[in-house]
Design a protein around this motif. Structure first.
Motif, short mmCIF file in Angstrom:
data_model
loop_
_atom_site.label_atom_id
_atom_site.label_comp_id
_atom_site.label_asym_id
_atom_site.label_seq_id
_atom_site.Cartn_x
_atom_site.Cartn_y
_atom_site.Cartn_z
N SER A 81 2.68 55.11 30.84
CA SER A 81 3.31 53.84 31.19
C SER A 81 2.72 52.75 30.33
O SER A 81 1.52 52.57 30.27
CB SER A 81 3.08 53.54 32.67
OG SER A 81 3.60 54.58 33.47
N GLU A 101 14.88 60.82 36.01
CA GLU A 101 14.06 59.98 35.14
C GLU A 101 12.70 59.66 35.77
O GLU A 101 11.75 59.30 35.07
CB GLU A 101 14.79 58.68 34.79
CG GLU A 101 15.04 57.72 35.94
CD GLU A 101 16.33 58.02 36.68
OE1 GLU A 101 16.79 57.15 37.46
OE2 GLU A 101 16.90 59.13 36.48
N TRP A 102 12.60 59.81 37.10
CA TRP A 102 11.34 59.51 37.79
C TRP A 102 10.50 60.76 38.06
O TRP A 102 9.34 60.65 38.47
CB TRP A 102 11.62 58.80 39.12
CG TRP A 102 11.94 57.34 38.96
CD1 TRP A 102 13.16 56.74 39.06
CD2 TRP A 102 11.01 56.30 38.63
NE1 TRP A 102 13.06 55.40 38.84
CE2 TRP A 102 11.74 55.09 38.58
CE3 TRP A 102 9.64 56.26 38.41
CZ2 TRP A 102 11.14 53.87 38.29
CZ3 TRP A 102 9.04 55.04 38.12
CH2 TRP A 102 9.79 53.87 38.06
N LEU A 135 11.97 52.09 32.89
CA LEU A 135 11.94 52.28 34.33
C LEU A 135 11.31 51.06 34.97
O LEU A 135 10.21 50.64 34.60
CB LEU A 135 11.13 53.53 34.68
CG LEU A 135 11.61 54.84 34.03
CD1 LEU A 135 10.70 55.98 34.44
CD2 LEU A 135 13.04 55.14 34.41
N LYS A 190 10.91 52.59 41.71
CA LYS A 190 10.20 53.87 41.85
C LYS A 190 10.39 54.43 43.26
O LYS A 190 10.05 53.79 44.25
CB LYS A 190 8.71 53.67 41.55
CG LYS A 190 7.90 54.95 41.59
CD LYS A 190 6.44 54.65 41.26
CE LYS A 190 5.58 55.88 41.35
NZ LYS A 190 4.16 55.58 41.04
N THR A 207 6.96 61.04 36.34
CA THR A 207 6.03 60.05 36.88
C THR A 207 5.52 60.47 38.26
O THR A 207 4.32 60.39 38.55
CB THR A 207 6.71 58.67 36.97
OG1 THR A 207 7.11 58.27 35.67
CG2 THR A 207 5.76 57.64 37.55
N LEU A 208 6.42 60.94 39.12
CA LEU A 208 6.04 61.34 40.47
C LEU A 208 5.12 62.55 40.45
O LEU A 208 4.16 62.64 41.22
CB LEU A 208 7.29 61.63 41.31
CG LEU A 208 8.20 60.42 41.57
CD1 LEU A 208 9.48 60.86 42.27
CD2 LEU A 208 7.47 59.37 42.40
N GLN A 232 14.75 64.15 43.52
CA GLN A 232 14.49 62.77 43.11
C GLN A 232 15.24 62.48 41.81
O GLN A 232 15.63 63.40 41.09
CB GLN A 232 12.99 62.55 42.90
CG GLN A 232 12.14 62.78 44.13
CD GLN A 232 12.26 61.64 45.15
OE1 GLN A 232 12.96 60.66 44.91
NE2 GLN A 232 11.58 61.79 46.28
#
Length: 337
Positions: free
Chosen positions: A4, A58-59, A39, A44, A62-63, A55
């Motif tokens: 990020s 695109e997330w 994002l 989020k 990250t998750l 989910q």
């Protein structure tokens, strides 16, 4: 691995610049040709209960990374398979049991690099995994990106890595609902399986304690935890998914592909909340090498991959040998000769 970063962008107003600075840039790889995705932290989602692939795609990286980074002992979550040597365990039917299912390649470690663990790169691959739609288990395929290169885990790529499932023409047992309801004699019942490897009938109701297993089953399940069905945590119990695997090893049937176990378990560990392990790290590393996804920058972490040692198997186990016999003994449980 996705990182990020803040990014200031010129705009027609300070408000636009401020809004853009609050967004995160998802980098899929240094040399990636993918279109940059932005994002907004406010969007989020919270990962609770549902599988990760439910989910927004695109997330998902990250998750997954958030979950791994919250672990207190992250390094211990990367499970590396141990080599099992036939010269030590062949006398105790271990290799014969695995050969009967065509799983003997699972006992070896084809990767000669026994001093490195590429945690960051393996995590990057797990975070970006996508599972294809498939009609048969043999069609299941996982694809993830590491260093900008797609690395595929499938029946074909695992076969190229090692001779898993050495009976390529054998009919594997994937029971259908029709078989289970109308041909029960074709498949062992739950109690049949438990009776096969527990000492006494009264010991396999409720919690399935490993201490109540027959000694050959105790030995096989120890090896399975390192080689077939990796897990952490309490190892005093036999978990339900291990029951059919242990039964198949003891009886040579029903037979199902080792490759499907690997692919399915990797997907479950990536996709299910609470499964905080990365299994089969040596297999994943082997696939990365096959796809040339290891770069000179990837130094890895020092981790010596020790073989499964018959002389140091844990509390209660003793091993003796002479010119005429090999003896593996477990306190209070008899012995195997």
């Amino acid at each position: 691995m996705g990182k990020s970063k803040g990014k200031a962008v010129e705009g027609s107003s300070s408000q636009q610049a401020e809004a853009q600075q609050k967004k995160w840039r998802l980098v899929l790889g240094e040399d990636s040709d993918e279109e940059e995705q932005y994002l907004d932290p406010a969007d989020k989602p919270v990962w609770e209960a549902v599988p990760l692939d439910d989910q927004p795609i695109e997330w998902q990286p990250t998750l997954f990374n958030d979950r791994m980074d919250r672990l207190k002992d992250k390094a211990a979550s990367f499970i590396c398979e141990k080599e099992v040597k036939e010269v030590e365990f062949g006398s105790f039917n271990v290799f014969a049991r695995f050969r009967a299912l065509g799983w003997e390649a699972a006992l070896n470690c084809y990767d000669r690099d026994n001093m490195n663990l590429f945690k960051d790169e393996i995590q990057e691959w797990m975070a970006t995994l996508i599972c294809n739609k498939y009609n048969k288990p043999q069609q299941m395929k996982l694809t993830g990106t590491v260093n900008g290169i797609e690395v595929e885990m499938s029946f074909d790529t695992l076969r190229k890595l090692a001779n898993y499932d050495s009976f390529p023409t054998r009919d594997y047992m994937f029971p259908s609902l029709d078989d289970l309801f109308h041909k029960p004699e074709a498949h062992p019942t739950w109690n049949d399986m438990l009776e096969a490897f527990f000492f006494l009938p009264g010991t396999y109701h409720g919690t399935l304690y490993r201490k109540n297993l027959k000694i050959e089953a105790k030995l096989l399940i120890m090896i399975c935890i390192y080689k077939v069905f990796p897990r952490r945590g309490d190892k005093q119990e036999v978990r339900f998914p291990e029951v059919p695997i242990l039964y198949s090893l003891l009886h040579g049937s029903p037979c199902f592909p080792f490759r499907f176990l690997v692919i399915n378990i990797v997907w479950i560990c990536r996709n299910k909340l609470g499964r905080n392990i990365v299994p089969y790290c040596r297999i994943i590393t082997g696939l990365r090498k096959m796809f040339k996804a290891i770069t000179p920058k990837d130094k890895g972490a020092m981790k010596r991959h020790r073989p499964f040692d018959i002389r140091r198997m844990g509390i209660g186990w003793t091993y003796d040998e002479s010119e005429s016999y090999h003896k593996l003994n477990l306190k209070f449980s008899g012995g195997v000769h």
